[in-house]
Design a protein around this motif. Structure first.
Motif, PDB file in Angstrom:
ATOM      1  N   LEU A 237      -1.781   8.960  -2.418  1.00  0.00           N
ATOM      2  CA  LEU A 237      -0.997   8.864  -3.821  1.00  0.00           C
ATOM      3  C   LEU A 237       0.646   8.016  -3.702  1.00  0.00           C
ATOM      4  CD1 LEU A 237      -1.761   8.679  -6.597  1.00  0.00           C
ATOM      5  CD2 LEU A 237      -0.982  11.133  -6.512  1.00  0.00           C
ATOM      6  N   ALA A 238       1.483   8.634  -3.019  1.00  0.00           N
ATOM      7  CA  ALA A 238       2.276   7.849  -2.646  1.00  0.00           C
ATOM      8  C   ALA A 238       2.498   6.627  -2.105  1.00  0.00           C
ATOM      9  CB  ALA A 238       3.660   8.741  -1.996  1.00  0.00           C
ATOM     10  N   ASP A 239       1.576   6.277  -1.119  1.00  0.00           N
ATOM     11  CA  ASP A 239       1.587   4.833  -0.387  1.00  0.00           C
ATOM     12  C   ASP A 239       0.867   3.956  -1.707  1.00  0.00           C
ATOM     13  OD1 ASP A 239       1.369   3.345   1.240  1.00  0.00           O
ATOM     14  OD2 ASP A 239       0.777   4.456   2.544  1.00  0.00           O
ATOM     15  N   SER A 240       2.357   2.968  -1.716  1.00  0.00           N
ATOM     16  CA  SER A 240       2.019   1.406  -2.919  1.00  0.00           C
ATOM     17  C   SER A 240       0.988   0.461  -1.875  1.00  0.00           C
ATOM     18  CB  SER A 240       2.851   0.552  -2.829  1.00  0.00           C
ATOM     19  OG  SER A 240       4.256   2.136  -3.655  1.00  0.00           O
ATOM     20  N   GLY A 241       1.011   1.099  -0.264  1.00  0.00           N
ATOM     21  CA  GLY A 241      -0.392  -0.116   0.088  1.00  0.00           C
ATOM     22  C   GLY A 241      -1.148   0.202  -0.038  1.00  0.00           C
ATOM     23  N   VAL A 242      -1.932   2.074   0.258  1.00  0.00           N
ATOM     24  CA  VAL A 242      -3.003   2.302  -0.756  1.00  0.00           C
ATOM     25  C   VAL A 242      -3.667   1.834  -1.919  1.00  0.00           C
ATOM     26  CG1 VAL A 242      -5.004   4.442  -0.406  1.00  0.00           C
ATOM     27  CG2 VAL A 242      -2.827   4.182   0.778  1.00  0.00           C
TER      28      VAL A 242
ATOM     29  N   ALA B  69      -8.457   3.392  -3.968  1.00  0.00           N
ATOM     30  CA  ALA B  69      -9.099   3.807  -2.411  1.00  0.00           C
ATOM     31  C   ALA B  69      -8.673   4.888  -3.406  1.00  0.00           C
ATOM     32  CB  ALA B  69      -8.401   3.316  -1.795  1.00  0.00           C
ATOM     33  N   VAL B  70      -7.092   5.801  -3.360  1.00  0.00           N
ATOM     34  CA  VAL B  70      -6.692   7.063  -3.695  1.00  0.00           C
ATOM     35  C   VAL B  70      -7.923   6.751  -4.756  1.00  0.00           C
ATOM     36  CG1 VAL B  70      -4.973   8.358  -4.946  1.00  0.00           C
ATOM     37  CG2 VAL B  70      -4.131   5.538  -3.673  1.00  0.00           C
ATOM     38  N   ALA B  71      -8.041   6.981  -5.411  1.00  0.00           N
ATOM     39  CA  ALA B  71      -8.975   8.187  -6.662  1.00  0.00           C
ATOM     40  C   ALA B  71     -10.402   8.007  -5.079  1.00  0.00           C
ATOM     41  CB  ALA B  71      -9.742   7.161  -7.465  1.00  0.00           C
ATOM     42  N   ALA B  72     -11.725   7.083  -4.866  1.00  0.00           N
ATOM     43  CA  ALA B  72     -12.416   7.210  -4.227  1.00  0.00           C
ATOM     44  C   ALA B  72     -12.060   8.700  -3.044  1.00  0.00           C
ATOM     45  CB  ALA B  72     -12.630   6.265  -3.651  1.00  0.00           C
TER      46      ALA B  72
END
Ligand code: FAD
Length: 402
Positions: A389-394, A398-401
């Motif tokens: 969640l903290a990684d703007s690169g993700v 993708a975070v929600a998945a």
């Protein structure tokens, strides 16, 4: 045929009237409010309208003809003074009595007053109605200095608009940060910096003790000079009518998930209601926001027309200041940690409040994807990995998945 009487022709009341017709209600609808204008939107009063970027037409929820065209009797400039719940009538200040089968209370909230010396001065400004906004606008312009008492959303937006109109602005907040009651420290720091960068003086831990001819007196003895003073220290529910009629009230009119009050023939919607929030475990709270007014208008119109109840929504809110769009979903209460995504220095970031591995609140600054995904994840109680969640690169998808 069921006659619906709506008291308060604001955002919630105006929307409920229109939805009742949209949902097929065929009986009479009377929409009665004490302001002179047909139902209008308040958010632009501190933003686009104040800056001169929107006119009255743009403020109106619907064109004035809409109501007559849809068989809605719009009674403006009338104040309801009492409800006879047993007899199912409402009495107005002009002596008229209106019977109802279903009553919707949509009386909103009113600007809180301070009880300090000078607080009764006639030239103090507040910002709740179009009439208030017209007074404020007339006081702003190049060479003028506006003092805003209270560093909440309305006060900060007014300060930003004052700058856009060429006026000086100073914000005076008694807490140690602006937005202290409603936002994270990260957000407070960001907005303080942003306002200062736009030339607004921001004073925190500054208690106002009185209003004087030349400005605002602070507890430490300082006088903050001002040509105009806007007091923006919060809003109180207009629940007196309901309380006097014996309806359950607690910091607003107590309602259930269908916006029904303790009297089965009476609903209460919008700022005036003390409502359960299913997305937050049924927590009871007042929500002062347009999305809340719309959600409860839907609940009531559905209940009165016998439609299925709408799916409960995650509460949300927005604020515009300068070129910054803030969107907040959910409520931070119960969170045990915060996760920052993005860099506040770029004016595009989000603060997520987590309770265990669930997001309960997303504060998004110029970050619509974070807001949208955060709101969905709150509603679905999606488990989240805080590192991703903290990684703007993700991506948020993708975070929600997971
Ligand atoms: P209101 O719109 O306040 O309407 C209530 C109406 O009832 C008023 O017209 C009042 O005169 C009338 N009334 C009260 N008592 C009586 C009576 N006894 N008889 C007859 N009529 C009566 N929300 C957001 O989500 N985003 C924003 O950016 C935002 N910005 C805002 C900026 C400002 C300056 C203000 C003031 C509010 C803002 N809000 C914002 C909040 C939002 O406008 C309110 O939550 C919304 O208007 C609530 O709708 P309501 O119908 O409950 O109350």
């Amino acid at each position: 045929m069921t006659k619906v009487l709506i008291i308060g022709a604001g955002h919630a009341g105006g929307t409920a009237a229109a939805l009742l017709r949209q949902y097929g209600h065929e009986g009479p609808i009377v929409l009665a409010g004490e302001e002179a204008a047909p139902p209008y939107q308040r958010p632009p009063l501190s933003k686009a309208w104040l800056k001169g970027e929107a006119d009255l037409e743009a403020l109106l929820l619907r064109p004035e003809e809409f109501y007559a065209e849809h068989g809605i009797e719009l009674r403006l400039g009338v104040t309801a003074v009492s409800i006879d719940a047993a007899g199912r009538t409402v009495t107005f200040a002009d002596g008229t009595v209106e019977p109802y089968d279903a009553l919707i209370l949509a009386t909103g909230s009113t600007a809180r007053k301070l009880s300090i010396p000078g607080a009764d001065r006639q030239d103090l400004l507040e910002l709740r109605t179009l009439a208030d906004a017209e007074r404020l606008k007339a006081a702003l312009g190049p060479g003028k200095r506006l003092a805003v008492v209270g560093g909440g959303y309305v006060g900060l937006e007014a300060a930003a608009s004052a700058r856009a109109l060429g006026a000086e602005a100073v914000v005076i907040e008694r807490m140690d940060r602006v937005l202290a009651r409603v936002a994270s420290q990260t957000l407070s720091d960001f907005f303080t910096g942003y306002h200062r960068a736009h030339g607004v003086e921001v004073l925190t831990s500054a208690e106002v003790t009185g209003f004087e001819a030349d400005g605002v007196r602070l507890a430490d003895g300082r006088l903050v000079g001002a040509d105009a003073i806007l007091v923006g220290v919060g809003a109180a529910a207009c629940d007196q009518l309901a309380a006097t009629a014996g309806l359950a009230c607690q910091n607003g009119i107590v309602v259930d998930e269908a916006a029904r009050t303790s009297d089965p023939a009476i609903w209460a919607i919008g700022d005036v209601s003390w409502r359960p929030i299913p997305a937050h475990g049924g927590r009871m709270q007042r929500l002062e926001s347009v999305p809340n007014a719309l959600e409860q208008a839907k609940q009531t119109a559905a209940a009165i027309t016998g439609r299925p109840a709408p799916t409960p929504e995650v509460p949300w809110f927005w604020s515009d200041q300068y070129d910054v769009k803030l969107q907040i979903a959910g409520l931070p209460e119960g969170a045990d940690r915060q996760v920052l995504r993005g860099d506040p220095a770029t004016a595009a970031f989000a603060v997520f409040h987590l309770d265990g591995d669930r997001i309960v609140c997303a504060e998004a600054v110029n970050a619509p994807a974070e807001f949208m995904a955060g709101r969905q994840m709150i509603g679905r109680a999606t488990p989240v990995d805080p590192v991703r969640l903290a990684d703007s690169g993700v991506s948020m998808k993708a975070v929600a998945a997971g």
